[in-house]
Design a protein around this motif. Structure first.
Motif, PDB file in Angstrom:
ATOM      1  N   LYS A 369     -18.648  -2.263   3.608  1.00  0.00           N
ATOM      2  CA  LYS A 369     -18.740  -3.640   3.145  1.00  0.00           C
ATOM      3  C   LYS A 369     -17.737  -3.941   2.040  1.00  0.00           C
ATOM      4  N   PHE A 370     -17.359  -2.913   1.285  1.00  0.00           N
ATOM      5  CA  PHE A 370     -16.415  -3.131   0.189  1.00  0.00           C
ATOM      6  C   PHE A 370     -15.101  -3.700   0.689  1.00  0.00           C
ATOM      7  N   ALA A 371     -14.746  -3.437   1.955  1.00  0.00           N
ATOM      8  CA  ALA A 371     -13.476  -3.906   2.493  1.00  0.00           C
ATOM      9  C   ALA A 371     -13.427  -5.424   2.600  1.00  0.00           C
ATOM     10  N   ASP A 372     -14.581  -6.091   2.552  1.00  0.00           N
ATOM     11  CA  ASP A 372     -14.636  -7.554   2.544  1.00  0.00           C
ATOM     12  C   ASP A 372     -14.793  -8.105   1.136  1.00  0.00           C
ATOM     13  N   GLN A 373     -15.000  -7.238   0.137  1.00  0.00           N
ATOM     14  CA  GLN A 373     -15.348  -7.688  -1.204  1.00  0.00           C
ATOM     15  C   GLN A 373     -14.235  -7.491  -2.220  1.00  0.00           C
ATOM     16  N   MET A 374     -13.103  -6.948  -1.800  1.00  0.00           N
ATOM     17  CA  MET A 374     -11.989  -6.754  -2.717  1.00  0.00           C
ATOM     18  C   MET A 374     -10.702  -6.589  -1.929  1.00  0.00           C
ATOM     19  N   GLU A 375      -9.579  -6.742  -2.603  1.00  0.00           N
ATOM     20  CA  GLU A 375      -8.269  -6.455  -2.036  1.00  0.00           C
ATOM     21  C   GLU A 375      -7.571  -5.456  -2.945  1.00  0.00           C
ATOM     22  N   LEU A 376      -6.887  -4.503  -2.334  1.00  0.00           N
ATOM     23  CA  LEU A 376      -6.272  -3.414  -3.089  1.00  0.00           C
ATOM     24  C   LEU A 376      -4.931  -3.074  -2.464  1.00  0.00           C
ATOM     25  N   ASP A 377      -3.929  -2.882  -3.308  1.00  0.00           N
ATOM     26  CA  ASP A 377      -2.608  -2.460  -2.836  1.00  0.00           C
ATOM     27  C   ASP A 377      -1.972  -1.602  -3.935  1.00  0.00           C
ATOM     28  N   LEU A 378      -2.152  -0.292  -3.831  1.00  0.00           N
ATOM     29  CA  LEU A 378      -1.680   0.634  -4.854  1.00  0.00           C
ATOM     30  C   LEU A 378      -0.678   1.615  -4.261  1.00  0.00           C
ATOM     31  N   ARG A 379       0.387   1.874  -5.013  1.00  0.00           N
ATOM     32  CA  ARG A 379       1.348   2.921  -4.685  1.00  0.00           C
ATOM     33  C   ARG A 379       1.085   4.083  -5.630  1.00  0.00           C
ATOM     34  N   LEU A 380       0.886   5.258  -5.074  1.00  0.00           N
ATOM     35  CA  LEU A 380       0.473   6.408  -5.873  1.00  0.00           C
ATOM     36  C   LEU A 380       1.470   7.549  -5.737  1.00  0.00           C
ATOM     37  N   SER A 381       1.603   8.297  -6.802  1.00  0.00           N
ATOM     38  CA  SER A 381       2.365   9.550  -6.757  1.00  0.00           C
ATOM     39  C   SER A 381       1.677  10.542  -7.671  1.00  0.00           C
ATOM     40  N   ALA A 382       1.799  11.822  -7.321  1.00  0.00           N
ATOM     41  CA  ALA A 382       1.160  12.865  -8.126  1.00  0.00           C
ATOM     42  C   ALA A 382       1.979  14.139  -8.014  1.00  0.00           C
ATOM     43  N   ALA A 383       2.218  14.779  -9.153  1.00  0.00           N
ATOM     44  CA  ALA A 383       2.918  16.068  -9.126  1.00  0.00           C
ATOM     45  C   ALA A 383       2.053  17.119  -8.446  1.00  0.00           C
ATOM     46  N   ARG A 384       0.742  17.042  -8.715  1.00  0.00           N
ATOM     47  CA  ARG A 384      -0.213  17.953  -8.073  1.00  0.00           C
ATOM     48  C   ARG A 384      -1.457  17.168  -7.708  1.00  0.00           C
ATOM     49  N   ALA A 385      -2.046  17.492  -6.569  1.00  0.00           N
ATOM     50  CA  ALA A 385      -3.259  16.804  -6.130  1.00  0.00           C
ATOM     51  C   ALA A 385      -4.145  17.779  -5.373  1.00  0.00           C
ATOM     52  N   THR A 386      -5.428  17.447  -5.353  1.00  0.00           N
ATOM     53  CA  THR A 386      -6.383  18.258  -4.597  1.00  0.00           C
ATOM     54  C   THR A 386      -7.226  17.331  -3.730  1.00  0.00           C
ATOM     55  N   ALA A 387      -7.625  17.853  -2.578  1.00  0.00           N
ATOM     56  CA  ALA A 387      -8.567  17.171  -1.696  1.00  0.00           C
ATOM     57  C   ALA A 387      -9.596  18.219  -1.301  1.00  0.00           C
ATOM     58  N   GLY A 388     -10.642  18.347  -2.112  1.00  0.00           N
ATOM     59  CA  GLY A 388     -11.591  19.438  -1.907  1.00  0.00           C
ATOM     60  C   GLY A 388     -10.932  20.764  -2.252  1.00  0.00           C
ATOM     61  N   SER A 389     -10.911  21.680  -1.293  1.00  0.00           N
ATOM     62  CA  SER A 389     -10.297  22.993  -1.515  1.00  0.00           C
ATOM     63  C   SER A 389      -8.807  23.003  -1.200  1.00  0.00           C
ATOM     64  N   ILE A 390      -8.257  21.867  -0.781  1.00  0.00           N
ATOM     65  CA  ILE A 390      -6.854  21.794  -0.372  1.00  0.00           C
ATOM     66  C   ILE A 390      -6.004  21.342  -1.553  1.00  0.00           C
ATOM     67  N   GLY A 391      -4.979  22.123  -1.882  1.00  0.00           N
ATOM     68  CA  GLY A 391      -4.061  21.789  -2.953  1.00  0.00           C
ATOM     69  C   GLY A 391      -2.748  21.260  -2.408  1.00  0.00           C
ATOM     70  N   MET A 392      -2.186  20.254  -3.084  1.00  0.00           N
ATOM     71  CA  MET A 392      -0.937  19.636  -2.664  1.00  0.00           C
ATOM     72  C   MET A 392      -0.041  19.411  -3.875  1.00  0.00           C
ATOM     73  N   THR A 393       1.244  19.295  -3.623  1.00  0.00           N
ATOM     74  CA  THR A 393       2.206  18.955  -4.667  1.00  0.00           C
ATOM     75  C   THR A 393       3.129  17.858  -4.153  1.00  0.00           C
ATOM     76  N   GLU A 394       3.794  17.185  -5.111  1.00  0.00           N
ATOM     77  CA  GLU A 394       4.761  16.125  -4.780  1.00  0.00           C
ATOM     78  C   GLU A 394       4.174  15.143  -3.778  1.00  0.00           C
ATOM     79  N   VAL A 395       3.056  14.528  -4.170  1.00  0.00           N
ATOM     80  CA  VAL A 395       2.307  13.648  -3.271  1.00  0.00           C
ATOM     81  C   VAL A 395       2.772  12.205  -3.447  1.00  0.00           C
TER      82      VAL A 395
END
Length: 612
Positions: A369-395
């Protein structure tokens, strides 16, 4: 020099004269209390601009201070024939000027309201009390408007009216919203004070109250509040403190038709989930979202604001960038660019594309329902990131929500020793909510991928590419997997398949009778390549091709793997490398049953070749 006796006589005479003067002064003061009593309501009305009604005659006290006590006081709009109170109080205590009272005048200094009620009505985006039709305060504001209009950029503060205001204290009050003939209570236990000696001086509001079950403390001050009321610009200092959130602002506010604000702001919420629940927002109030803190320069107005040099900390992940917030449309919108040193993607996704959990952290409902209640447009970058147990760099990633559609795209990231692209798409349009998950991992290290995803025994250790696409109903994550459509493909080069001893497997298969795969799992199988192609329909994985090429042998699998229950229904064969499978009998043929956690092998005994 006069003698001591003469000095004593002079002091005695002086004391007697002063006593006489004081007595003479007190007689008209006491005599004037009746006049004061009669004029209090009139003076309050002239000061406030409202119709003032008293429930009983004022009680005048001369000692130790000269004050009046009023009971059941109401202030209402002169044009309201129903006389609905804008302000009412059980008791009002007013400190009066004794010198003014000597000539029958009433001049207030301090006012104290006990158990007052302030009634507000909708006024644009705010709730405000009905404005008075006149009174000295209103006339002061009108005079200040002329001063501001003469020079909006730099009004002559010396020409502002100097009407005295004083100090107003209030305790055990409340604020109600008028809804027809009924009132809805919004703030209780309201206490504090307004300190504003005269309208051309600095003013300050300090108050505490309970709003939606939480205690809130507010401090608001300005060196020129009258300029603000008159539609001009003036410095403002604001601080709000409560358990769910705290905020501060230091800068300039303009209240004209082209209103704006410009200053430094800080905002902090220890739990965004608790803040959403407290604000009674419909945007995923049950989502487990962590802390959020924002600071930076804020410019804009009530419709649109921009955070420049914004420092954002989301669940302990600090970032910097620019944010643009708009309230001009049907729903709030947020746009901008943020750069993080470290970023927990799970927290970020939960903050902007809510994913709720069931009991005990089990996969639960997907709130779209949130998709009808707001608008969002973000550009993101991260030197390091995690998604659970998964590690990432240069995201590099984007997060977008608009018109019922929510998308999080990781357009580029380094992970598993290779590169990764991934995305989540939630579609709230149409008859049913739909979700889509996709991932493309290119030139990755299979050993790292297997360890991160918990599929060590299923993933070859060589380098390869994996593609996964899942689409299905967005009722919950479990129902998505149970009913998903999509595809899985993988290609790996030279490496190993862990958890299989091929010679032991062939020996055990030749003996007949089913056996657990873990009986022949003490080893690893070197391979030259591995390939997987599978389609997914209604949560059932149909393996079209699963082949591993080892030295001297090719291993082949096909069959079904339903998500529900995790059961296996596969068949497999092992051929000599390069053999013509249409004419050459396999070295072993078998069925695979059981489950992913405990697979069982049931050999198919081959008929002996005919005698030559």
């Amino acid at each position: 020099m006069p003698s001591p006796m003469v000095k004593k006589g002079i002091w005695a005479l002086g004391a007697a004269v002063m006593a006489l003067v004081l007595a003479i002064a007190l007689f008209p003061l006491v005599a004037s209390t009746q006049i004061v009593r009669d004029r209090i309501a009139l003076e309050m009305s002239a000061w406030s601009g409202y119709r003032v009604s008293l429930g009983a005659a004022p009680v005048i006290d001369v000692f130790p201070t000269f004050k009046a006590t009023l009971s059941n006081v109401t202030l209402s709009d002169w044009l309201d024939y129903k006389r609905r109170p804008v302000v009412e109080a059980e008791r009002v205590e007013i400190e009066l000027s004794a010198l003014a009272a000597l000539v029958g005048n009433v001049v207030f200094s301090d006012v104290r309201l006990v158990r007052p009620t302030l009634r507000v009505v909708p006024n644009g985006p705010f709730y405000l009390p009905t404005a008075p039709g006149g009174g000295r305060i209103a006339r002061s504001v009108d005079a200040a408007r002329a001063v501001v209009a003469a020079n909006p950029a730099s009004p002559d503060l010396g020409n502002l009216p100097s009407e005295p205001f004083g100090k107003i204290e209030f305790s055990d009050g409340r604020i109600v919203v008028a809804q027809g003939d009924k009132d809805r209570e919004v703030v209780t236990s309201l206490s504090g004070n307004i300190d504003w000696s005269s309208v051309n001086r600095a003013g300050k509001l300090t108050t505490t109250g309970i709003w939606r079950g939480e205690s809130v403390n507010i401090n608001l001050s300005s060196p020129n509040p009258l300029v603000l009321f008159a539609g001009g610009a003036a410095p403002v200092s604001f601080a709000l403190k409560s358990n769910p959130t705290s905020a501060t602002f230091e800068g300039t506010v303009n209240t004209s038709a082209d209103s704006y604000l410009d200053g430094q702001i800080t905002f902090n919420a220890p739990s965004l989930r608790r803040l959403l629940e407290w604000s009674q927002s419909e945007i995923a109030p049950k989502t487990a979202i962590g802390s959020i803190a924002v600071s930076g320069r804020l410019t804009g107005n009530a419709q649109r604001a921009k955070f420049e040099d914004a420092e954002l900390t989301l669940d302990g992940n600090p970032g910097m960038g620019v944010l643009d917030v708009s309230l001009a449309g049907k729903v709030p919108s947020i746009a901008g660019t943020l750069a993080f040193e470290t970023l927990d993607l799970k927290s970020f996704i939960a903050a902007f594309t809510p994913l709720t959990s069931g009991e005990g952290g089990a996969p639960g409902a997907i709130d779209t329902k949130f998709a009808d209640q707001m608008e969002l447009d973000l550009r993101l970058s991260a030197a390091r990131a995690t998604a659970g147990s998964i590690g990432m760099t240069e995201v590099a990633a984007t997060a977008q929500v608009k018109n019922g559609l929510a998308v999080l795209d990781i357009s580029d990231a380094t992970a598993f020793g290779g590169t990764v692209q991934a995305g989540i798409r939630l579609d709230h349009n149409g008859d049913a909510d739909l979700a889509e998950l996709r991932m493309l991992a290119t030139d990755i290290d299979g050993a790292i991928f297997g360890a991160a995803t918990g599929m060590t025994d299923l993933t070859p250790t060589g380098r390869g590419t994996i593609s996964i696409i899942l689409k299905g109903p967005a009722r919950s994550w479990s129902s998505l997997l149970e009913n998903a459509d999509g595809s899985i493909s993988a290609n790996f080069g030279a490496g190993e398949l862990k958890g299989i001893d091929l010679p032991a497997f062939l020996t055990r298969a030749s003996q007949g009778g089913f056996f657990a795969l873990n009986e022949v799992a003490k080893g690893s199988l070197p391979i030259n390549s591995a390939e997987l192609k599978a389609g997914i329909a209604n949560g059932v994985v149909r393996i079209e091709k699963a082949e591993a090429k080892a030295d001297g042998r090719d291993i082949w699998l096909s069959g079904l793997v339903p998500y529900v229950g995790g059961g296996l229904a596969l068949s497999g064969k092992i051929f000599p490398s390069g053999a013509d499978r249409a004419t050459v009998a396999p070295e072993a043929a078998f069925f695979v049953g059981g489950s992913w956690s405990i697979p069982f092998i049931s050999p198919i005994l081959q008929a002996p070749p005919p005698p030559g």
